[in-house]
Write a protein that holds these residues in place. Structure first.
Motif, PDB file in Angstrom:
ATOM      1  N   GLU A  60       0.831  -1.208   0.000  1.00  0.00           N
ATOM      2  CA  GLU A  60       0.000   0.000   0.000  1.00  0.00           C
ATOM      3  C   GLU A  60       0.866   1.259   0.000  1.00  0.00           C
ATOM      4  OE1 GLU A  60      -3.303   0.437  -0.507  1.00  0.00           O
ATOM      5  OE2 GLU A  60      -3.204  -1.709  -0.922  1.00  0.00           O
ATOM      6  N   ILE A  61       1.975   1.214   0.733  1.00  0.00           N
ATOM      7  CA  ILE A  61       2.904   2.350   0.742  1.00  0.00           C
ATOM      8  C   ILE A  61       3.472   2.552  -0.659  1.00  0.00           C
ATOM      9  CG2 ILE A  61       5.139   3.159   1.609  1.00  0.00           C
ATOM     10  CD1 ILE A  61       4.423   1.656   4.265  1.00  0.00           C
ATOM     11  N   PHE A  62       3.891   1.468  -1.313  1.00  0.00           N
ATOM     12  CA  PHE A  62       4.418   1.562  -2.673  1.00  0.00           C
ATOM     13  C   PHE A  62       3.336   2.071  -3.631  1.00  0.00           C
ATOM     14  CE2 PHE A  62       7.994  -1.881  -2.284  1.00  0.00           C
ATOM     15  CZ  PHE A  62       8.667  -1.077  -1.398  1.00  0.00           C
ATOM     16  N   PHE A  63       2.107   1.598  -3.453  1.00  0.00           N
ATOM     17  CA  PHE A  63       0.984   2.020  -4.291  1.00  0.00           C
ATOM     18  C   PHE A  63       0.761   3.528  -4.154  1.00  0.00           C
ATOM     19  CE2 PHE A  63      -3.541   2.939  -4.804  1.00  0.00           C
ATOM     20  CZ  PHE A  63      -3.793   2.414  -6.063  1.00  0.00           C
ATOM     21  N   GLU A  64       0.728   4.013  -2.917  1.00  0.00           N
ATOM     22  CA  GLU A  64       0.534   5.450  -2.685  1.00  0.00           C
ATOM     23  C   GLU A  64       1.672   6.269  -3.294  1.00  0.00           C
ATOM     24  OE1 GLU A  64      -0.019   5.968   1.519  1.00  0.00           O
ATOM     25  OE2 GLU A  64      -1.731   4.586   1.540  1.00  0.00           O
ATOM     26  N   ASP A 139      11.833   7.747  -2.360  1.00  0.00           N
ATOM     27  CA  ASP A 139      10.586   8.479  -2.533  1.00  0.00           C
ATOM     28  C   ASP A 139      10.100   9.093  -1.219  1.00  0.00           C
ATOM     29  OD1 ASP A 139       8.114   8.885  -4.414  1.00  0.00           O
ATOM     30  OD2 ASP A 139       7.337   8.200  -2.479  1.00  0.00           O
ATOM     31  N   ASN A 140       9.631  10.340  -1.279  1.00  0.00           N
ATOM     32  CA  ASN A 140       9.177  11.035  -0.074  1.00  0.00           C
ATOM     33  C   ASN A 140       7.937  10.411   0.546  1.00  0.00           C
ATOM     34  OD1 ASN A 140      11.249  12.913   0.105  1.00  0.00           O
ATOM     35  ND2 ASN A 140      10.237  14.321  -1.301  1.00  0.00           N
ATOM     36  N   VAL A 141       7.036   9.856  -0.254  1.00  0.00           N
ATOM     37  CA  VAL A 141       5.852   9.196   0.301  1.00  0.00           C
ATOM     38  C   VAL A 141       6.288   7.988   1.135  1.00  0.00           C
ATOM     39  CG1 VAL A 141       3.753   7.884  -0.271  1.00  0.00           C
ATOM     40  CG2 VAL A 141       4.291  10.006  -1.520  1.00  0.00           C
ATOM     41  N   VAL A 142       7.230   7.223   0.612  1.00  0.00           N
ATOM     42  CA  VAL A 142       7.744   6.051   1.329  1.00  0.00           C
ATOM     43  C   VAL A 142       8.509   6.502   2.573  1.00  0.00           C
ATOM     44  CG1 VAL A 142       9.225   4.003   1.180  1.00  0.00           C
ATOM     45  CG2 VAL A 142       7.834   4.695  -0.796  1.00  0.00           C
ATOM     46  N   ARG A 143       9.342   7.502   2.419  1.00  0.00           N
ATOM     47  CA  ARG A 143      10.111   8.026   3.563  1.00  0.00           C
ATOM     48  C   ARG A 143       9.169   8.470   4.680  1.00  0.00           C
ATOM     49  NH1 ARG A 143      15.187   9.563   3.382  1.00  0.00           N
ATOM     50  NH2 ARG A 143      14.749  11.447   4.567  1.00  0.00           N
ATOM     51  N   ASP A 144       8.118   9.204   4.311  1.00  0.00           N
ATOM     52  CA  ASP A 144       7.153   9.670   5.313  1.00  0.00           C
ATOM     53  C   ASP A 144       6.437   8.499   5.983  1.00  0.00           C
ATOM     54  OD1 ASP A 144       7.858  12.266   4.706  1.00  0.00           O
ATOM     55  OD2 ASP A 144       6.062  12.676   3.497  1.00  0.00           O
ATOM     56  N   ALA A 145       6.093   7.483   5.216  1.00  0.00           N
ATOM     57  CA  ALA A 145       5.397   6.320   5.779  1.00  0.00           C
ATOM     58  C   ALA A 145       6.260   5.607   6.815  1.00  0.00           C
ATOM     59  CB  ALA A 145       4.994   5.359   4.665  1.00  0.00           C
ATOM     60  N   GLY A 147       8.451   7.234   8.622  1.00  0.00           N
ATOM     61  CA  GLY A 147       8.779   8.218   9.650  1.00  0.00           C
ATOM     62  C   GLY A 147      10.226   8.657   9.636  1.00  0.00           C
ATOM     63  N   LEU A 148      10.831   8.740   8.455  1.00  0.00           N
ATOM     64  CA  LEU A 148      12.241   9.087   8.375  1.00  0.00           C
ATOM     65  C   LEU A 148      12.476  10.573   8.575  1.00  0.00           C
ATOM     66  CD1 LEU A 148      13.536   6.910   5.407  1.00  0.00           C
ATOM     67  CD2 LEU A 148      13.153   6.294   7.792  1.00  0.00           C
ATOM     68  N   GLN A 149      13.590  10.874   9.194  1.00  0.00           N
ATOM     69  CA  GLN A 149      14.056  12.252   9.340  1.00  0.00           C
ATOM     70  C   GLN A 149      14.857  12.597   8.079  1.00  0.00           C
ATOM     71  OE1 GLN A 149      13.121  14.068  12.104  1.00  0.00           O
ATOM     72  NE2 GLN A 149      11.900  12.226  12.458  1.00  0.00           N
ATOM     73  N   GLN A 150      15.163  13.870   7.912  1.00  0.00           N
ATOM     74  CA  GLN A 150      15.854  14.325   6.703  1.00  0.00           C
ATOM     75  C   GLN A 150      17.165  13.577   6.469  1.00  0.00           C
ATOM     76  OE1 GLN A 150      16.492  18.536   6.481  1.00  0.00           O
ATOM     77  NE2 GLN A 150      17.681  18.403   4.610  1.00  0.00           N
TER      78      GLN A 150
END
Length: 182
Positions: A60-64, A139-145, A147-150
């Motif tokens: 689902e994360i990859f899909f988003e 990908d930023n969507v994956v990073r956000d999912a 919870g990654l920091q910069q």
């Protein structure tokens, strides 16, 4: 398999099926990761294990991510199914910490070594694995999912399971073009 065979026969197994690592094997795989070279013992990594329903959540994360990137049709549907190509996927994240003697590149390398250690242990246990990265790792969507920091980076996704068919290791390469004396 002895250490020399393991190191000289390392190879990726892209076609994997059940069974994946059992709980005891997973513990050995994770223990191997903790033996990666680690300047100042920072443990600059995190391992996120997906299996069973977790593979669907990762899909689902990859899909988003694919949807946000403008993918459609077959490409979009494929993104959701990517994690289900193996019974287990371990996402390896480099968790960088400010340190006066250990620059971020060393911490990324430690996380990469940890991933390789896991793949090698899986091979030693009679399993197969393949280290994948690609666009989803950045990908930023994956990073956000996740919870990654910069400063954090996804080093890769380690797909683990039982090889569908026996893979022959690649033949030995001549080392001459890869080294020289100083």
């Amino acid at each position: 398999m002895d250490a020399q065979q393991l190191l000289l026969n390392r190879h990726s197994q892209p076609r994997l099926t059940e069974p994946g690592p059992n709980p005891d094997q997973l513990q050995l795989i994770l223990q191997a990761a903790l033996r990666a070279p680690d300047h100042a013992m920072l443990k600059p990594y995190e391992f996120v294990v997906a299996q069973e329903e977790g593979l669907n959540r990762l899909g689902e994360i990859f899909f988003e991510s694919a949807q946000a990137s403008g993918d459609s049709g077959e490409s979009l549907a494929r993104a959701r199914l990517l994690p289900t190509r193996a019974p287990m996927v371990i996402t390896v994240i480099a968790k960088v910490t400010e340190h006066p003697k250990v620059p971020p590149i060393e911490q990324h390398l430690t996380a990469g070594c940890a991933l390789l250690q896991m793949q090698q242990m899986a091979l030693a246990l009679g399993l197969g694995g393949v280290w994948r990265s690609g666009n989803f790792a950045r990908d930023n969507v994956v990073r956000d999912a996740f919870g990654l920091q910069q400063q954090d980076e996804i080093v890769g996704f380690l797909y683990l399971g039982t090889p569908v068919k026996a893979t022959q290791p690649t033949t030995a390469k001549a080392i001459t073009p890869y080294w020289r004396l100083l």
